[in-house]
Design an enzyme around this catalytic site. Structure first.
Site, PDB file in Angstrom:
ATOM      1  N   ASN A   1       0.719  -1.294   0.054  1.00 42.86           N
ATOM      2  CA  ASN A   1      -0.204  -0.128   0.043  1.00 42.86           C
ATOM      3  C   ASN A   1       0.817   1.398   0.009  1.00 42.86           C
ATOM      4  OD1 ASN A   1       0.662  -0.529   2.671  1.00 42.86           O
ATOM      5  ND2 ASN A   1      -1.003   0.591   3.517  1.00 42.86           N
TER       6      ASN A   1
ATOM      7  N   GLU B   1       8.030   0.709  16.609  1.00 39.61           N
ATOM      8  CA  GLU B   1       9.261   1.032  15.881  1.00 39.61           C
ATOM      9  C   GLU B   1       9.005   2.799  15.795  1.00 39.61           C
ATOM     10  OE1 GLU B   1      10.999  -0.892  12.584  1.00 39.61           O
ATOM     11  OE2 GLU B   1       9.752  -2.588  12.961  1.00 39.61           O
TER      12      GLU B   1
ATOM     13  N   GLU C   1       3.996  -4.748  12.261  1.00 37.73           N
ATOM     14  CA  GLU C   1       2.917  -3.842  11.949  1.00 37.73           C
ATOM     15  C   GLU C   1       1.860  -4.293  11.236  1.00 37.73           C
ATOM     16  OE1 GLU C   1       5.409  -0.494  10.452  1.00 37.73           O
ATOM     17  OE2 GLU C   1       6.380  -0.147  12.498  1.00 37.73           O
TER      18      GLU C   1
ATOM     19  N   CYS D   1      -3.464   1.330   6.497  1.00 36.65           N
ATOM     20  CA  CYS D   1      -3.805   0.498   7.709  1.00 36.65           C
ATOM     21  C   CYS D   1      -4.163   1.299   8.806  1.00 36.65           C
ATOM     22  CB  CYS D   1      -2.375  -0.114   8.259  1.00 36.65           C
ATOM     23  SG  CYS D   1      -0.987   1.179   8.703  1.00 36.65           S
TER      24      CYS D   1
HETATM   25  P1  NAD Z   1      -0.080  -9.428   3.274  1.00 35.52           P
HETATM   26  O1  NAD Z   1       0.076  -9.755   4.579  1.00 35.52           O
HETATM   27  O2  NAD Z   1      -0.812 -10.212   2.470  1.00 35.52           O
HETATM   28  O3  NAD Z   1       1.324  -9.361   2.630  1.00 35.52           O
HETATM   29  C1  NAD Z   1       2.432  -8.618   3.005  1.00 35.52           C
HETATM   30  C2  NAD Z   1       3.837  -9.175   2.847  1.00 35.52           C
HETATM   31  O4  NAD Z   1       3.797 -10.618   3.215  1.00 35.52           O
HETATM   32  C3  NAD Z   1       3.729  -9.563   1.105  1.00 35.52           C
HETATM   33  O5  NAD Z   1       5.225  -9.208   0.735  1.00 35.52           O
HETATM   34  C4  NAD Z   1       3.669 -10.849   1.093  1.00 35.52           C
HETATM   35  O6  NAD Z   1       4.175 -11.623  -0.234  1.00 35.52           O
HETATM   36  C5  NAD Z   1       4.282 -11.587   2.152  1.00 35.52           C
HETATM   37  N1  NAD Z   1       3.658 -12.762   2.819  1.00 35.52           N
HETATM   38  C6  NAD Z   1       2.207 -13.330   2.600  1.00 35.52           C
HETATM   39  N2  NAD Z   1       2.247 -14.559   3.149  1.00 35.52           N
HETATM   40  C7  NAD Z   1       3.345 -14.731   3.885  1.00 35.52           C
HETATM   41  C8  NAD Z   1       3.917 -15.830   4.525  1.00 35.52           C
HETATM   42  N3  NAD Z   1       3.210 -17.081   4.755  1.00 35.52           N
HETATM   43  N4  NAD Z   1       5.134 -15.728   4.930  1.00 35.52           N
HETATM   44  C9  NAD Z   1       6.053 -14.730   4.524  1.00 35.52           C
HETATM   45  N5  NAD Z   1       5.388 -13.695   3.742  1.00 35.52           N
HETATM   46  C10 NAD Z   1       4.324 -13.651   3.706  1.00 35.52           C
HETATM   47  O7  NAD Z   1      -0.335  -7.717   3.388  1.00 35.52           O
HETATM   48  P2  NAD Z   1      -0.725  -6.817   1.960  1.00 35.52           P
HETATM   49  O8  NAD Z   1      -2.072  -7.268   1.389  1.00 35.52           O
HETATM   50  O9  NAD Z   1       0.575  -6.718   1.115  1.00 35.52           O
HETATM   51  O10 NAD Z   1      -0.986  -5.360   2.924  1.00 35.52           O
HETATM   52  C11 NAD Z   1      -2.131  -4.918   3.360  1.00 35.52           C
HETATM   53  C12 NAD Z   1      -2.136  -5.332   5.010  1.00 35.52           C
HETATM   54  O11 NAD Z   1      -1.174  -4.583   5.558  1.00 35.52           O
HETATM   55  C13 NAD Z   1      -3.221  -4.596   5.672  1.00 35.52           C
HETATM   56  O12 NAD Z   1      -3.762  -5.672   6.533  1.00 35.52           O
HETATM   57  C14 NAD Z   1      -2.798  -3.452   6.337  1.00 35.52           C
HETATM   58  O13 NAD Z   1      -3.431  -2.951   7.327  1.00 35.52           O
HETATM   59  C15 NAD Z   1      -1.427  -3.974   6.763  1.00 35.52           C
HETATM   60  N6  NAD Z   1      -0.472  -2.841   7.052  1.00 35.52           N
HETATM   61  C16 NAD Z   1      -0.112  -2.623   8.160  1.00 35.52           C
HETATM   62  C17 NAD Z   1       0.499  -1.448   8.626  1.00 35.52           C
HETATM   63  C18 NAD Z   1       0.868  -0.840   9.927  1.00 35.52           C
HETATM   64  O14 NAD Z   1       1.734  -0.184  10.261  1.00 35.52           O
HETATM   65  N7  NAD Z   1       0.378  -1.471  11.109  1.00 35.52           N
HETATM   66  C19 NAD Z   1       0.949  -0.444   7.290  1.00 35.52           C
HETATM   67  C20 NAD Z   1       0.740  -1.032   6.147  1.00 35.52           C
HETATM   68  C21 NAD Z   1      -0.131  -1.896   5.894  1.00 35.52           C
END
Ligand code: NAD
Length: 484
Positions: free
Chosen positions: A153, A465, A252, A286
């Site tokens: 995102n 962080e 996060e 997020c």
């Molecule tokens: P996601 O969890 O689907 O993927 C994030 C990353 O993890 C990607 O690079 C993906 O390839 C990898 N991944 C997925 N499964 C994995 C596994 N089993 N092992 C290792 N790596 C794996 O998230 P997304 O759809 O890319 O992002 C959106 C999400 O991120 C939303 O839930 C949002 O709230 C969250 N987010 C949180 C913050 C925060 O600061 N708290 C900031 C931005 C986004």
């Protein structure tokens, strides 16, 4: 066609297996991403480990800081390249990427370079049993090879938010960008080479999560710590991977954030603030607000005003003048968001505005567009109110008392952020103390000072962080005792 290579030990590395990168605005294939297998992940981790023992590991803090300043300057010098890469991958409006994503990408290196340069470590003179003295002081040492797993995102911003402090602390990194956004992480490899960051300090492996680069990286025994931003469910899988070898994690995760508007709020500012927090980046933030609670005396007026604001948002491609809302990241994510639009309707929500897809001209019709959407009338138990949608939508419900607003805000598994709108200073401080979140904005949203703690409570994360809090994760303190 553009090739997104892995970046391992200072070299761009192709692999036999590639997958297409599609533009969110029209679903056109714009590049081929070279997927890292176990061999490439092994090579990246080995390069990162070797770099710890090489010139990077031997560098003084001052030399490291100079290199990180140079990284930031080079990102700024190539601002347009980064901007173009981010817009192509995400489809987000130019106004947003040029004011938020890319400047913060550069700032993340500068800020943490300054912090590591200035942070003191503790030192105590202690009495010894023989009546003498000893000096006890701390050495701040890198934790080693850090695995950095990123979402799509805010690709450059969130990746450098981890890489900046990790490198400032003397670690090396292997980054796994989201499969949806390979561009800026790859480009950063060119920057690292240009300014002379030693080989192996910054590595990038492309691919997916399970059965791909994400899993190979997080399970790799050569990785000393894992920092992750993404969905809570993914965090659970990564935590299980990190358990082997008891490696520390910093997470996060997702949110289902409440925006609370009291009747005494500055009405116009509150409406403008909630418009941003609900719809910016097409709701793919997020920290965004998907649950809005408005005090009853101004409820109807607020719903009407937010409806007008949502309907005035201009949906379109990144560079079209006046565009404030881009597409969702992918067809898969669009289906997920629209499934919540359907659920809301099926559960009897009143659709105040939106609820479907906009009609787009020409090839844009193939893009992942959805309408900004507002609902009222759903029960608090609805999945639309309890689960993270991550789209341009919010549900608005009325409340009467401060206690009720607190209870509503806290009635979720998540605990990332909240935004409270009131002119009563007492109310503001009581809300900040009572709502279970890592970040509480009063009469504002998305204000960030990178020196402050950032992170989520409950299912929204582990650890903090930002500022010295990042140093706590990316370093270990070694206590040295010297008999004087
Ligand atoms: P996601 O969890 O689907 O993927 C994030 C990353 O993890 C990607 O690079 C993906 O390839 C990898 N991944 C997925 N499964 C994995 C596994 N089993 N092992 C290792 N790596 C794996 O998230 P997304 O759809 O890319 O992002 C959106 C999400 O991120 C939303 O839930 C949002 O709230 C969250 N987010 C949180 C913050 C925060 O600061 N708290 C900031 C931005 C986004």
């Amino acid at each position: 066609m553009k090739q997104f290579h892995n970046f391992i030990n200072g070299e761009f590395v192709a692999t036999a297996k590639t997958f297409p990168k599609r533009a969110p605005v029209d679903n056109r294939v714009i590049g081929a991403v070279h997927e890292a297998g176990p061999a490439q992940v092994d090579a990246a981790v080995a390069a990162a480990r070797a770099a710890l023992a090489g010139p990077w590991g031997k560098m003084s803090v001052v030399q490291r800081v100079e290199l990180l300043y140079a990284v930031a300057d080079e990102i700024n010098r190539r601002f347009d390249d980064f901007l173009e890469a981010e817009m192509a991958d995400t489809g987000k409006p130019k106004s947003l990427a040029s004011h938020v994503d890319i400047p913060r990408g550069a700032a993340n290196f500068k800020v943490f370079a300054d912090i590591i340069k200035n942070v003191p470590t503790e030192s105590f003179e202690m009495a010894t049993p023989d009546g003498g003295k000893a000096l006890s002081y701390a050495l701040r040492t890198p934790i080693g090879v850090v695995g950095v797993v990123c979402p799509w995102n805010l690709p450059l911003l969130l990746m450098t938010w981890k890489v900046g402090p990790a490198l400032a602390c003397g670690n090396t990194v292997v980054v796994k960008p989201s499969e949806e956004t390979p561009g800026t992480a790859t480009l950063l490899g060119e920057v690292m080479n240009k300014v002379g960051v030693p080989k192996g300090v910054y590595n990038v492996v492309h691919g997916f999560g399970p059965g791909s680069a994400g899993e190979f990286l997080t399970r790799h025994p050569g990785v000393n710590a894992i920092t992750f931003t993404g969905e809570t469910r993914t965090g659970e899988a990564i935590m299980a991977a990190a358990a082997k070898g008891v490696r520390p994690v910093s997470f996060e995760l997702g949110g289902k954030n409440a925006g609370i508007v009291f009747a005494d709020a500055d009405f116009e500012k509150a409406v403008a603030g909630i418009t941003r927090s609900a719809f910016e980046n097409c709701g793919q933030v997020c920290l965004g607000t998907e649950r809005v609670y408005v005090q009853r005396p101004i409820f109807d007026k607020f719903v009407a005003a937010l409806k007008a604001k949502a309907e005035a948002l201009k949906v379109g491609p990144s560079e079209e003048p006046g565009v404030t809302l881009g597409p969702l990241i992918s067809g898969e994510h669009k289906s997920k968001v629209l499934s919540y639009y359907e659920k809301a309707r099926a559960e009897g929500a009143k659709v105040v505005t939106g609820g479907g897809t906009p009609s787009m001209p020409g090839t844009l019709a193939e893009g992942h567009w959805v309408q900004p959407t507002i609902w009222t009338g759903l029960p608090e138990s609805s999945p639309v109110i309890q689960e993270e949608v991550f789209g341009p939508c919010c549900h608005i419900a009325p409340f009467d008392t401060e206690e009720e607003a607190i209870a509503l805000a806290n009635a979720t598994n998540y605990g990332l952020a909240t935004t409270v709108w009131t002119q009563n200073i007492g109310t503001a401080h009581r809300m900040a103390a009572a709502i279970e979140v890592g970040l509480c904005w009063i009469n504002s949203w998305f204000l960030r000072d990178l020196r402050t703690a950032f992170g989520g409570s409950k299912a929204s994360g582990i650890g903090r962080e930002g500022g010295v809090h990042s140093l706590e994760f990316y370093t270990e303190l070694r206590n040295v005792m010297v008999k004087l």
